[in-house]
Design a protein around this motif. Structure first.
Motif, mmCIF file in Angstrom:
data_model
loop_
_atom_site.group_PDB
_atom_site.id
_atom_site.type_symbol
_atom_site.label_atom_id
_atom_site.label_comp_id
_atom_site.label_asym_id
_atom_site.label_seq_id
_atom_site.Cartn_x
_atom_site.Cartn_y
_atom_site.Cartn_z
ATOM 1 N N SER A 213 -14.535 29.104 -1.191
ATOM 2 C CA SER A 213 -13.266 29.167 -0.476
ATOM 3 C C SER A 213 -13.144 30.550 0.150
ATOM 4 O O SER A 213 -13.143 31.560 -0.561
ATOM 5 C CB SER A 213 -12.090 28.907 -1.422
ATOM 6 O OG SER A 213 -10.855 29.071 -0.761
ATOM 7 N N HIS B 277 -11.376 33.251 3.260
ATOM 8 C CA HIS B 277 -10.325 33.554 4.234
ATOM 9 C C HIS B 277 -10.882 33.222 5.607
ATOM 10 O O HIS B 277 -12.062 33.451 5.880
ATOM 11 C CB HIS B 277 -9.969 35.036 4.148
ATOM 12 C CG HIS B 277 -8.766 35.425 4.927
ATOM 13 N ND1 HIS B 277 -7.489 35.256 4.449
ATOM 14 C CD2 HIS B 277 -8.654 35.973 6.174
ATOM 15 C CE1 HIS B 277 -6.627 35.692 5.364
ATOM 16 N NE2 HIS B 277 -7.305 36.124 6.405
ATOM 17 N N THR C 214 -12.259 27.110 4.459
ATOM 18 C CA THR C 214 -11.393 28.269 4.649
ATOM 19 C C THR C 214 -9.967 27.893 4.282
ATOM 20 O O THR C 214 -9.588 26.721 4.316
ATOM 21 C CB THR C 214 -11.451 28.771 6.104
ATOM 22 O OG1 THR C 214 -11.178 27.686 6.999
ATOM 23 C CG2 THR C 214 -12.828 29.328 6.417
ATOM 24 N N THR C 215 -9.167 28.886 3.951
ATOM 25 C CA THR C 215 -7.821 28.623 3.449
ATOM 26 C C THR C 215 -6.862 28.166 4.540
ATOM 27 O O THR C 215 -5.765 27.698 4.241
ATOM 28 C CB THR C 215 -7.260 29.872 2.755
ATOM 29 O OG1 THR C 215 -7.361 30.996 3.649
ATOM 30 C CG2 THR C 215 -8.049 30.171 1.484
ATOM 31 N N SER C 216 -7.248 28.317 5.793
ATOM 32 C CA SER C 216 -6.550 27.694 6.918
ATOM 33 C C SER C 216 -7.615 27.394 7.972
ATOM 34 O O SER C 216 -8.706 27.976 7.937
ATOM 35 C CB SER C 216 -5.450 28.601 7.467
ATOM 36 O OG SER C 216 -5.983 29.809 7.958
ATOM 37 N N GLY D 241 -11.790 35.685 -1.912
ATOM 38 C CA GLY D 241 -11.714 34.227 -2.018
ATOM 39 C C GLY D 241 -12.287 33.824 -3.359
ATOM 40 O O GLY D 241 -12.260 34.615 -4.305
#
Length: 229
Positions: free
Chosen positions: A61, A63, A87-89, A147
């Protein structure tokens, strides 16, 4: 206090003989054999043709726009693993190139599934290192944001946990939970045997309408045959 960002060391892997059979069955057959579950969707496409892999997942995971945690994941890779990155977004930045792929391969990684962008595509193809990605992008990344590695992640609506089986080929990517891998292998074997028998019948000229007994369905749906005069 529970840490927000972790690198989990785990030995959980699907046995290689099961992975070999899932790889040979292929992503589409495994998807059907597992009750039409586990497909990561058509958004992840291969940068090469003809690659077919199956391995245990090392999950990452990150950023968006930052591949620091992929570098951290390299240390956790064992031979035969598939690195799965999200990715987190949403992000289409080029999270992986030939240098990072070289590092992953040195640890035994057999491929990467990347819910973001990839670059250095020509070099990766020349290396023969398979990648399935959301995009191809010239834009690179930084190495600055924390992450996690080997935690549950979500890609294409599917939860992927470290050690799950990841099957990828020209048809796409499928994940099978670690605890169901052996069961799905057996179901895939049966499906392949059934398909071979059907293939022989179709090659001999039998119609799918008859083999699948679809004529009554056509009638039920109101489809009629009419001869043109």
């Amino acid at each position: 206090m529970t840490a927000r960002h972790v690198v989990v060391r785990t030995s959980k892997r699907v046995p290689q003989e099961i992975l070999d059979d899932l790889r040979d069955a292929g992503a589409a057959t495994v998807h059907e054999a597992d009750g039409r579950r586990g497909a990561l969707g058509p958004g992840l496409t291969p940068i090469q043709q003809g690659a077919r892999i199956a391995g245990s997942a090392v999950t990452v995971s990150c950023h968006p726009g930052d591949n620091l945690m992929i570098h951290a994941a390299v240390e956790q890779v064992r031979p035969g693993d598939v690195v799965v990155v999200t990715t987190t977004s949403p992000s289409t930045d080029g999270m992986l190139g030939d240098l990072l792929a070289t590092s992953l391969r040195s640890r035994g990684a057999i491929g990467v599934v990347l819910d973001a962008g990839v670059r250095d595509v020509a070099e990766l193809r020349e290396m023969g290192f398979p990648v399935w990605s959301r995009a191809v992008s010239t834009r690179g990344t930084v190495k600055a944001s924390p992450g996690s590695v080997n935690v549950p992640i979500v890609v294409g609506g599917q939860v992927i946990r470290p050690g799950d089986a990841v099957i990828a080929d020209d048809d796409g990517v499928v994940v099978v939970p670690h605890e169901r891998a052996a069961e799905v292998r057996e179901a895939a074997r049966k499906r392949i045997a059934g398909e071979e028998a059907k293939r022989e019948r179709l090659a001999a000229g039998e119609l799918g309408l008859d083999m699948y007994r679809l004529r009554p369905l056509l009638a039920e749906l109101g489809v009629v045959y009419r001869d043109e005069s």
